[in-house]
Design a protein around this motif. Structure first.
Motif, mmCIF file in Angstrom:
data_model
loop_
_atom_site.group_PDB
_atom_site.id
_atom_site.type_symbol
_atom_site.label_atom_id
_atom_site.label_comp_id
_atom_site.label_asym_id
_atom_site.label_seq_id
_atom_site.Cartn_x
_atom_site.Cartn_y
_atom_site.Cartn_z
ATOM 1 N N CYS A 1 0.835 -1.214 0.000
ATOM 2 C CA CYS A 1 0.000 0.000 0.000
ATOM 3 C C CYS A 1 0.863 1.254 0.000
ATOM 4 O O CYS A 1 0.555 2.236 -0.690
ATOM 5 C CB CYS A 1 -0.917 0.011 1.213
ATOM 6 S SG CYS A 1 -2.266 -1.176 1.125
ATOM 7 N N ALA A 2 1.960 1.223 0.765
ATOM 8 C CA ALA A 2 2.860 2.371 0.793
ATOM 9 C C ALA A 2 3.466 2.631 -0.581
ATOM 10 O O ALA A 2 3.611 3.779 -1.007
ATOM 11 C CB ALA A 2 3.963 2.144 1.821
ATOM 12 N N GLY A 3 3.829 1.552 -1.280
ATOM 13 C CA GLY A 3 4.359 1.723 -2.623
ATOM 14 C C GLY A 3 3.338 2.344 -3.569
ATOM 15 O O GLY A 3 3.672 3.209 -4.388
ATOM 16 N N ARG A 4 2.090 1.920 -3.447
ATOM 17 C CA ARG A 4 1.026 2.504 -4.264
ATOM 18 C C ARG A 4 0.839 3.985 -3.945
ATOM 19 O O ARG A 4 0.643 4.820 -4.842
ATOM 20 C CB ARG A 4 -0.286 1.754 -4.019
ATOM 21 C CG ARG A 4 -0.303 0.334 -4.562
ATOM 22 C CD ARG A 4 -0.398 0.351 -6.068
ATOM 23 N NE ARG A 4 -0.570 -0.991 -6.610
ATOM 24 C CZ ARG A 4 -0.740 -1.252 -7.897
ATOM 25 N NH1 ARG A 4 -0.734 -0.266 -8.781
ATOM 26 N NH2 ARG A 4 -0.887 -2.499 -8.319
ATOM 27 N N LEU A 5 0.892 4.309 -2.662
ATOM 28 C CA LEU A 5 0.736 5.702 -2.257
ATOM 29 C C LEU A 5 1.876 6.564 -2.787
ATOM 30 O O LEU A 5 1.662 7.706 -3.215
ATOM 31 C CB LEU A 5 0.685 5.806 -0.734
ATOM 32 C CG LEU A 5 -0.650 5.525 -0.068
ATOM 33 C CD1 LEU A 5 -0.483 5.528 1.440
ATOM 34 C CD2 LEU A 5 -1.679 6.583 -0.476
ATOM 35 N N THR A 6 3.084 6.019 -2.756
ATOM 36 C CA THR A 6 4.223 6.765 -3.280
ATOM 37 C C THR A 6 3.995 7.136 -4.739
ATOM 38 O O THR A 6 4.254 8.273 -5.149
ATOM 39 C CB THR A 6 5.512 5.929 -3.151
ATOM 40 O OG1 THR A 6 5.732 5.616 -1.768
ATOM 41 C CG2 THR A 6 6.714 6.685 -3.685
ATOM 42 N N GLY A 7 3.487 6.189 -5.513
ATOM 43 C CA GLY A 7 3.179 6.490 -6.913
ATOM 44 C C GLY A 7 2.054 7.487 -7.056
ATOM 45 O O GLY A 7 2.101 8.384 -7.909
ATOM 46 N N ALA A 8 1.032 7.375 -6.206
ATOM 47 C CA ALA A 8 -0.118 8.273 -6.293
ATOM 48 C C ALA A 8 0.259 9.710 -5.963
ATOM 49 O O ALA A 8 -0.350 10.651 -6.487
ATOM 50 C CB ALA A 8 -1.215 7.793 -5.343
ATOM 51 N N PHE A 9 1.253 9.889 -5.087
ATOM 52 C CA PHE A 9 1.657 11.242 -4.692
ATOM 53 C C PHE A 9 2.855 11.750 -5.487
ATOM 54 O O PHE A 9 3.388 12.818 -5.160
ATOM 55 C CB PHE A 9 1.988 11.260 -3.194
ATOM 56 C CG PHE A 9 0.782 11.356 -2.315
ATOM 57 C CD1 PHE A 9 0.286 12.583 -1.905
ATOM 58 C CD2 PHE A 9 0.123 10.210 -1.905
ATOM 59 C CE1 PHE A 9 -0.831 12.679 -1.102
ATOM 60 C CE2 PHE A 9 -0.995 10.281 -1.084
ATOM 61 C CZ PHE A 9 -1.472 11.529 -0.684
ATOM 62 N N ALA A 10 3.286 11.031 -6.491
ATOM 63 C CA ALA A 10 4.440 11.461 -7.282
ATOM 64 C C ALA A 10 4.217 12.856 -7.851
ATOM 65 O O ALA A 10 3.161 13.163 -8.406
ATOM 66 C CB ALA A 10 4.695 10.475 -8.419
ATOM 67 N N GLY A 11 5.226 13.718 -7.710
ATOM 68 C CA GLY A 11 5.136 15.072 -8.227
ATOM 69 C C GLY A 11 4.465 16.047 -7.289
ATOM 70 O O GLY A 11 4.463 17.253 -7.554
ATOM 71 N N ARG A 12 3.890 15.570 -6.186
ATOM 72 C CA ARG A 12 3.238 16.450 -5.220
ATOM 73 C C ARG A 12 4.190 16.751 -4.061
ATOM 74 O O ARG A 12 5.244 16.144 -3.940
ATOM 75 C CB ARG A 12 1.954 15.810 -4.697
ATOM 76 C CG ARG A 12 0.933 15.564 -5.802
ATOM 77 C CD ARG A 12 -0.292 14.842 -5.303
ATOM 78 N NE ARG A 12 -1.018 15.615 -4.310
ATOM 79 C CZ ARG A 12 -2.122 15.202 -3.714
ATOM 80 N NH1 ARG A 12 -2.620 13.987 -4.009
ATOM 81 N NH2 ARG A 12 -2.740 15.953 -2.825
ATOM 82 N N ALA A 13 3.808 17.680 -3.215
ATOM 83 C CA ALA A 13 4.664 18.079 -2.101
ATOM 84 C C ALA A 13 4.935 16.891 -1.187
ATOM 85 O O ALA A 13 4.014 16.139 -0.842
ATOM 86 C CB ALA A 13 3.997 19.201 -1.314
ATOM 87 N N ARG A 14 6.190 16.732 -0.806
ATOM 88 C CA ARG A 14 6.549 15.622 0.067
ATOM 89 C C ARG A 14 5.818 15.712 1.406
ATOM 90 O O ARG A 14 5.426 14.697 1.987
ATOM 91 C CB ARG A 14 8.062 15.602 0.299
ATOM 92 C CG ARG A 14 8.529 14.370 1.051
ATOM 93 C CD ARG A 14 10.030 14.249 1.096
ATOM 94 N NE ARG A 14 10.622 15.153 2.065
ATOM 95 C CZ ARG A 14 11.922 15.115 2.410
ATOM 96 N NH1 ARG A 14 12.727 14.246 1.818
ATOM 97 N NH2 ARG A 14 12.409 15.946 3.300
ATOM 98 N N GLU A 15 5.637 16.917 1.897
ATOM 99 C CA GLU A 15 4.944 17.093 3.169
ATOM 100 C C GLU A 15 3.529 16.521 3.114
ATOM 101 O O GLU A 15 3.072 15.865 4.054
ATOM 102 C CB GLU A 15 4.891 18.575 3.537
ATOM 103 C CG GLU A 15 4.242 18.852 4.884
ATOM 104 C CD GLU A 15 4.280 20.322 5.243
ATOM 105 O OE1 GLU A 15 3.223 20.867 5.593
ATOM 106 O OE2 GLU A 15 5.371 20.932 5.178
ATOM 107 N N THR A 16 2.847 16.736 2.009
ATOM 108 C CA THR A 16 1.485 16.214 1.856
ATOM 109 C C THR A 16 1.480 14.690 1.859
ATOM 110 O O THR A 16 0.648 14.050 2.505
ATOM 111 C CB THR A 16 0.868 16.726 0.542
ATOM 112 O OG1 THR A 16 0.890 18.153 0.548
ATOM 113 C CG2 THR A 16 -0.556 16.234 0.381
ATOM 114 N N TRP A 17 2.422 14.112 1.144
ATOM 115 C CA TRP A 17 2.535 12.643 1.080
ATOM 116 C C TRP A 17 2.823 12.052 2.451
ATOM 117 O O TRP A 17 2.138 11.128 2.910
ATOM 118 C CB TRP A 17 3.643 12.292 0.085
ATOM 119 C CG TRP A 17 4.166 10.892 0.153
ATOM 120 C CD1 TRP A 17 3.451 9.735 0.077
ATOM 121 C CD2 TRP A 17 5.538 10.494 0.307
ATOM 122 N NE1 TRP A 17 4.294 8.641 0.163
ATOM 123 C CE2 TRP A 17 5.573 9.080 0.300
ATOM 124 C CE3 TRP A 17 6.732 11.205 0.423
ATOM 125 C CZ2 TRP A 17 6.770 8.370 0.420
ATOM 126 C CZ3 TRP A 17 7.925 10.501 0.549
ATOM 127 C CH2 TRP A 17 7.931 9.089 0.541
#
Length: 237
Positions: free
Chosen positions: A85-101
């Motif tokens: 799930c964490a790997g999926r989330l990393t892909g979903a937040f790609a290009g967005r602010a790291r703080e948000t992720w």
């Protein structure tokens, strides 16, 4: 008083930030709570330390008393599911602010811990495997995220390499003690969490240490901030 004699206004104070290393230190404390609950209260199973579970599985398979193959495998499977799930989330937040992720992961961990807390209070002693699965899922989610962040000596769940670095790069070994303070803080944080968690488990059951862990992660999610230069993009992780 003339305009020229008016003293200049003091500069506005720079707000302190609850940065990523501070957040990971708190999560290290939480790992101590979680493993105190799982090992002392759920049949000698680790929810955060998967190396321990693999070793325990071997003990149990050999017939050593007091260990559960099923409990360890449940923890391992849920941990791996959380990591996926964490790997999926990393892909979903790609290009967005790291703080948000990162904050989103903290919130998800807090929700999972809150579920475990509710189960522990409502059904004490009757839902061991459910608690193992929820806790290990939360730790897998967090561990995979922390691995992606790659903050040196702050894995939040495993201290073997931290202790190795502390000793092998010390002045006694001819090194320069790089990040000695951070390494020592990580060890102290884990010991503190495990000690406080064990005291609560032994004297008050499973619900209260899980509640404390939930509140700590929730507070971390709310307080966590990053300077823009350090957290503009998930690709900087």
């Amino acid at each position: 008083m003339s305009e020229a004699s008016v003293p200049p206004a003091a500069p506005a104070p720079v707000p302190r930030r609850f940065t990523l290393p501070a957040a990971l230190t708190v999560l290290t404390v939480v790992s101590g709570f979680v493993d105190a609950v799982s090992y002392l209260g759920l049949g000698h199973v680790f929810a955060a330390n998967m190396t321990g579970n693999i070793v325990i599985s071997g003990f149990a398979a050999a017939g050593a008393p007091g260990f559960s193959v099923l409990g360890s495998l449940t923890s391992l499977g849920a941990f791996l599911a959380g990591a996926v799930c964490a790997g999926r989330l990393t892909g979903a937040f790609a290009g967005r602010a790291r703080e948000t992720w990162v904050r989103s992961v903290f919130i998800m961990e807090a929700v999972l811990l809150a579920v475990a807390t509710a189960v522990a209070f409502v059904w004490p002693g009757g839902a061991a495997y459910a608690l193992i699965a929820v806790l290990a899922w939360a730790m897998g989610l967090r561990n995979a995220t922390v691995r992606k962040l790659a903050v040196p000596d702050m894995t939040t769940t495993v201290l073997t390499m931290t202790l190795t670095g502390l000793a092998s790069e010390s002045s006694l070994a001819g090194g320069t003690d790089p990040r000695a303070g951070r390494r020592i803080v990580s060890v102290v944080a884990m010991v503190a969490g495990a000690t406080l968690g064990a005291l609560l488990v032994l004297h008050h059951g499973l619900g209260w240490p899980l509640l404390v862990a939930t509140l700590l992660v929730t507070a971390t999610a709310v307080a966590y901030r990053e300077p823009a230069a350090e957290g503009d993009d998930l690709r900087s992780a």
